[in-house]
Design a protein around this motif. Structure first.
Motif, PDB file in Angstrom:
ATOM      1  N   PHE A  27       0.820  -1.213   0.000  1.00  0.00           N
ATOM      2  CA  PHE A  27       0.000   0.000   0.000  1.00  0.00           C
ATOM      3  C   PHE A  27       0.854   1.263   0.000  1.00  0.00           C
ATOM      4  CE2 PHE A  27      -3.898  -2.139   2.198  1.00  0.00           C
ATOM      5  CZ  PHE A  27      -4.003  -2.994   1.120  1.00  0.00           C
ATOM      6  N   GLY A  28       2.144   1.127   0.232  1.00  0.00           N
ATOM      7  CA  GLY A  28       3.040   2.279   0.216  1.00  0.00           C
ATOM      8  C   GLY A  28       3.952   2.302  -0.989  1.00  0.00           C
ATOM      9  N   SER A  29       3.579   1.637  -2.065  1.00  0.00           N
ATOM     10  CA  SER A  29       4.471   1.527  -3.215  1.00  0.00           C
ATOM     11  C   SER A  29       4.491   2.809  -4.036  1.00  0.00           C
ATOM     12  CB  SER A  29       4.065   0.338  -4.079  1.00  0.00           C
ATOM     13  OG  SER A  29       2.802   0.539  -4.661  1.00  0.00           O
ATOM     14  N   GLY A  30       5.379   2.807  -5.042  1.00  0.00           N
ATOM     15  CA  GLY A  30       5.508   3.988  -5.891  1.00  0.00           C
ATOM     16  C   GLY A  30       4.237   4.320  -6.640  1.00  0.00           C
ATOM     17  N   PHE A  31       3.516   3.295  -7.064  1.00  0.00           N
ATOM     18  CA  PHE A  31       2.203   3.520  -7.680  1.00  0.00           C
ATOM     19  C   PHE A  31       1.357   2.284  -7.429  1.00  0.00           C
ATOM     20  CE2 PHE A  31      -0.999   4.036 -10.973  1.00  0.00           C
ATOM     21  CZ  PHE A  31      -1.276   5.386 -10.854  1.00  0.00           C
ATOM     22  N   THR A  32       0.143   2.492  -6.937  1.00  0.00           N
ATOM     23  CA  THR A  32      -0.732   1.386  -6.560  1.00  0.00           C
ATOM     24  C   THR A  32      -2.138   1.631  -7.073  1.00  0.00           C
ATOM     25  OG1 THR A  32       0.521   1.132  -4.495  1.00  0.00           O
ATOM     26  CG2 THR A  32      -1.588  -0.008  -4.639  1.00  0.00           C
ATOM     27  N   VAL A  33      -2.683   0.629  -7.753  1.00  0.00           N
ATOM     28  CA  VAL A  33      -4.104   0.630  -8.110  1.00  0.00           C
ATOM     29  C   VAL A  33      -4.743  -0.503  -7.319  1.00  0.00           C
ATOM     30  CG1 VAL A  33      -5.811   0.411  -9.944  1.00  0.00           C
ATOM     31  CG2 VAL A  33      -3.621   1.537 -10.407  1.00  0.00           C
ATOM     32  N   MET A  34      -5.684  -0.165  -6.458  1.00  0.00           N
ATOM     33  CA  MET A  34      -6.236  -1.121  -5.503  1.00  0.00           C
ATOM     34  C   MET A  34      -7.390  -1.943  -6.083  1.00  0.00           C
ATOM     35  SD  MET A  34      -4.822  -1.012  -2.376  1.00  0.00           S
ATOM     36  CE  MET A  34      -6.148  -1.562  -1.299  1.00  0.00           C
ATOM     37  N   ASN A  35      -7.591  -3.098  -5.503  1.00  0.00           N
ATOM     38  CA  ASN A  35      -8.852  -3.808  -5.629  1.00  0.00           C
ATOM     39  C   ASN A  35      -9.865  -3.205  -4.660  1.00  0.00           C
ATOM     40  OD1 ASN A  35      -8.342  -5.682  -7.622  1.00  0.00           O
ATOM     41  ND2 ASN A  35      -8.923  -7.447  -6.362  1.00  0.00           N
ATOM     42  N   GLY A  36     -11.141  -3.327  -4.997  1.00  0.00           N
ATOM     43  CA  GLY A  36     -12.190  -2.832  -4.120  1.00  0.00           C
ATOM     44  C   GLY A  36     -13.012  -3.952  -3.520  1.00  0.00           C
ATOM     45  N   VAL A  37     -13.963  -3.547  -2.697  1.00  0.00           N
ATOM     46  CA  VAL A  37     -14.892  -4.481  -2.062  1.00  0.00           C
ATOM     47  C   VAL A  37     -16.222  -4.405  -2.820  1.00  0.00           C
ATOM     48  CG1 VAL A  37     -16.146  -5.018   0.050  1.00  0.00           C
ATOM     49  CG2 VAL A  37     -13.781  -4.170   0.176  1.00  0.00           C
ATOM     50  N   PRO A  38     -16.757  -5.515  -3.306  1.00  0.00           N
ATOM     51  CA  PRO A  38     -18.067  -5.459  -3.983  1.00  0.00           C
ATOM     52  C   PRO A  38     -19.132  -4.860  -3.069  1.00  0.00           C
ATOM     53  CG  PRO A  38     -17.010  -7.596  -4.323  1.00  0.00           C
ATOM     54  CD  PRO A  38     -16.192  -6.876  -3.297  1.00  0.00           C
ATOM     55  N   ASN A  39     -19.898  -3.924  -3.631  1.00  0.00           N
ATOM     56  CA  ASN A  39     -20.947  -3.242  -2.847  1.00  0.00           C
ATOM     57  C   ASN A  39     -20.373  -2.718  -1.522  1.00  0.00           C
ATOM     58  OD1 ASN A  39     -23.051  -3.939  -4.767  1.00  0.00           O
ATOM     59  ND2 ASN A  39     -22.888  -6.029  -3.953  1.00  0.00           N
ATOM     60  N   SER A  40     -19.264  -2.054  -1.643  1.00  0.00           N
ATOM     61  CA  SER A  40     -18.512  -1.653  -0.463  1.00  0.00           C
ATOM     62  C   SER A  40     -19.284  -0.694   0.426  1.00  0.00           C
ATOM     63  CB  SER A  40     -17.206  -0.977  -0.898  1.00  0.00           C
ATOM     64  OG  SER A  40     -16.504  -0.477   0.221  1.00  0.00           O
TER      65      SER A  40
END
Length: 750
Positions: free
Chosen positions: A309-322
């Motif tokens: 989570f602290g990387s140079g560039f991060t695209v996250m996964n999400g939670v369905p119907n978060s």
């Protein structure tokens, strides 16, 4: 003609009105709190309050009134930087067109929820400005007591050219609050501020700038954050935490800052023309993307080492119907024309697990330049087909799934006048625009207050010769300044008093092994706020210590430390720590956090307690007691307790550490005492980075490692375990086999 005369009359009345207002405006030179109270409720447009130079103690200022765009109500010092607000002081603004500037907050803490607040109770500030303020280490002495240094409410306010450095207690340094309709769609401006050193906080709650909260994250803020300098803002994994929509973050510099600019909640933010210089510093990060409709373009990122989570560039996964406070799916992200140079990790679909299973969709990553001196940086943790790659250029082969959209090409770079690396060839069109500017640190904050180094280095001051007497040693300690060295002549020193360490000091034997320290109190050294300790070449014995349980050679203040500390010991001998049971070498108090504890080339024998006891935070709130613990080339013989007990409990994922390194040490009969409840020679719980290599364990308790949250990295390599059980690794949060790397270890039973 009559019409012309009428217009002249009207114009004359307007001019006369403005002139009358100017004449009515007053300047008040105030020299005490009572005098301010008398005029505080009478301020009119154009009035100026001038605080007399000096130290104002326990001064709670409320600046309120109805100024105008042309004639704001002002609060300023007699001389910039010469009005010091100390003790329990703060500043609140309420009304219209107010401008406060030039004050310094230090040597105290706010009695309320913020040092500077754009509201007074329910009355908010609008069209108001705070500039050229300094807040320097203005911290609540209870590190876990939360406050803001600056809280923006209302609308159309500006916070600019301020100097903020050394926030150590819990809470965001600058927070934009959206907790009412009057504070949403606010169009605030945060610009040209210097955000100086914020030490590692050791748990969640150490952000430097936050815009919104999860509860109001679907509201738009329209806050502009530009031309700010973030230097070593290391509090936690989120340097800037965006939790609202339609914000614009541009032309800021992040210099050796651990953590990331995080799009945590909210939609439609623009992140452009920001500069990230990691310089290879550990955990330096870039940008983390969550939610939808973001534009990330023309940013320059170089020398970033962070991961996960602290990387140079991060695209996250999400939670369905978060739910609103978790991770919304990345959708319609436009990631274009960014330059990544020696960014070690670009992580896609990061955080993928049973809960975070919603992969990025309808997003693009175009025209980016990715140059690495070593391996390619991409990692995909899940399906990334929802990110369309095109016209990107990299100098290394990338993941097969990206190869169609990332062309491999050797690119020669040259550093331009702004200090940025750009392709020499004009045929390379990927990456940030060529005329990107780099904000200078000197152009942020104030010119009249120093941007000093955050940490006093060991051995950076004077050397004081100490003659062979405890009295002279205590005198020299009292006289020394931070950074000084106390060089002890050969002989015996028996200390009848506890030595409080509240500055950075080194104790060095003039001749290794010829200086013998004993102590008559339950501890020899106690580290307080401001203190860091280095010991070299000493012989320390516990033979004169009280005949009672629970002694220690070194300890921190038992409770209430707000400043991080450092402890380094080299070439020392620790003997006779056995006058009674549970005699530890070092034990931490609750709330204390070490930036580093380093032991190199030392010898320990006959210890009835633990060597390093770093387990006081047992509430499982993600808090821990040491960021880096390093033990190299030491010998430990007959230690009843553990070599180290390092504990980080809870489920929070916002920290970097702890980090533990055990390299080339010899352990003989360690951890077998009946009071060692961990039954381990080394006990690590929740440690994020562990390396145990080339050590010799003989007749000792096993290593016990308990993995919890995050993605802990544990490597146990090339150790010898003689009459010692093999390491025991537990996964407490995930099913299945452990993730530790164990190789080339020998287990020998005789």
């Amino acid at each position: 003609m009559r019409l012309i005369k009428l217009n002249i009359i009207k114009l004359s009345l307007v001019i006369l009105g403005c002139f009358s207002t100017t004449i009515a405006a007053k300047d008040y030179l105030i020299d005490n709190k009572q005098a301010y109270a008398k005029i505080a409720n009478t301020l009119q447009a154009g009035d100026t309050v001038i605080l007399q130079n000096g130290v104002w103690h326990d001064f709670e200022i409320v600046l309120s009134g109805q100024g105008s765009k042309q004639l704001p109500i002002r609060l300023k010092p007699q001389t910039k930087g010469k009005v010091i607000l100390s003790g329990q002081s703060n500043l609140r603004l309420a009304g219209q067109y107010l401008h406060a500037s030039g004050l310094v907050f230090k040597n105290g803490y706010t009695p309320t929820s913020a040092v500077i607040e754009f509201r007074n109770g329910k009355e908010l500030a609008f069209n108001s400005r705070v500039s050229e303020m300094v807040i320097d280490n203005y911290n609540n002495p209870d590190k876990r007591e939360s406050d803001y240094w600056v809280a923006l409410y209302g609308q159309h306010n500006r916070f600019d050219h301020n100097h903020l450095e050394g926030k150590r207690n819990k809470g965001v340094t600058v927070a934009v609050r959206l907790n009412s309709e009057q504070s949403q769609q606010n169009y605030h401006q945060i610009d040209h501020n210097y955000f100086g050193y914020r030490p590692v906080f050791g748990s969640n709650g150490g952000e430097t700038l936050r815009i919104g909260t999860s509860h109001y994250s679907l509201s738009d803020s329209h806050t502009l954050v530009e031309n700010n300098y973030f230097e070593q803002t290391n509090g936690e994994v989120e340097i800037i935490s965006i939790k609202s929509g339609k914000n614009h973050i541009r032309n800021n510099v992040f210099y050796e800052a651990r953590g990331t600019l995080t799009l945590r909640h909210g939609n439609g933010n623009i992140i452009e023309e920001n500069i990230f210089f990691g310089n290879g510093v550990e955990h330096t990060g870039g940008i983390r993307v969550i939610n939808k409709d973001h534009i990330i373009r023309n940013n320059y990122l170089e020398g970033l080492t962070g991961f996960r989570f602290g990387s140079g560039f991060t695209v996250m996964n999400g939670v369905p119907n978060s739910p609103i406070n978790r991770y919304h799916q990345v959708e319609n992200a436009q990631i274009e024309n960014n330059t990544f140079i020696n960014v070690e990790h670009i992580q896609l679909a990061a955080g993928s697990d049973a809960e975070r299973s919603a992969v990025p969709i309808n997003s693009v990553m175009n025209n980016n330049l990715i140059i690495n001196d070593s391996q390619q940086p991409f990692t995909a943790f899940d399906d990334i087909s929802g990110i369309k790659f095109s016209n990107n250029i990299a100098n290394t082969a990338v993941l097969p799934s990206l190869s169609k959209g990332v062309k491999q090409k050797q690119v020669k770079l040259k550093r331009n006048k702004a200090g940025l690396l750009y392709p020499v060839s004009e045929s390379v069109f990927a990456g940030a625009k060529a005329d990107l500017t780099v904000l200078k640190k000197a152009d942020t904050g104030v010119s009249w207050y120093p941007k000093s180094p955050a940490i006093v280095a060991f051995d950076s001051g004077k050397t004081h010769r100490v003659e062979n007497s405890a009295k002279d040693l205590l005198l020299k300690i009292e006289q020394a300044h931070s950074g000084d060295v106390l060089e002890l002549s050969a002989g015996d020193y028996d200390l009848a008093k506890l030595v409080v360490i509240d500055k950075t000091l080194s104790f060095k034997a003039a001749q290794d092994g010829a200086v013998n320290l004993t102590f008559e109190r339950s501890s020899l050294f106690e580290i307080h706020d401001g203190g860091s300790l280095k010991l070299e070449g000493l012989v320390i014995s516990g033979k004169n210590s009280p005949d009672s349980a629970g002694n220690s050679v070194i300890r921190t203040k038992k409770w209430g430390m707000v400043e991080n500390y450092r402890l380094i010991m080299e070439r020392c001998q620790l003997i006779n720590l056995d006058i009674n049971h549970t005699f530890d070498f070092f034990k931490t108090g609750k709330g204390a956090l070490a930036d580093e504890i380093t032991l190199i080339n030392n010898q320990f024998s006959q210890v009835t307690g633990d060597i390093l006891r770093l387990d006081s935070e047992i509430e499982n709130l993600g808090v821990y007691n040491a960021e880096y613990v390093t033990l190299t080339n030491n010998h430990f013989d007959n230690v009843s307790g553990a070599l180290v007990k390092l504990y980080r409990g809870g489920t929070d994922e916002s920290t970097f550490g702890p980090h533990f390194l055990l390299n080339n040490n010899t352990l003989n009969s360690v951890g077998l005492g009946k009071r060692n409840q961990t039954n381990a020679s080394v006990y690590l719980h929740g440690v994020q980075v562990t390396e145990i290599a080339e050590n010799a364990f003989t007749n000792s308790a096993p290593i016990v490692v308990e993995h919890t949250v995050g993605e802990p990295q544990t490597r146990i390599i090339s150790n010898t375990f003689t009459n010692t059980a093999k390491p025991h690794i537990k996964e407490l949060n995930i099913a299945g086999s452990h993730t530790a790397i164990l190789k080339n270890n020998q287990v020998i039973q005789k």
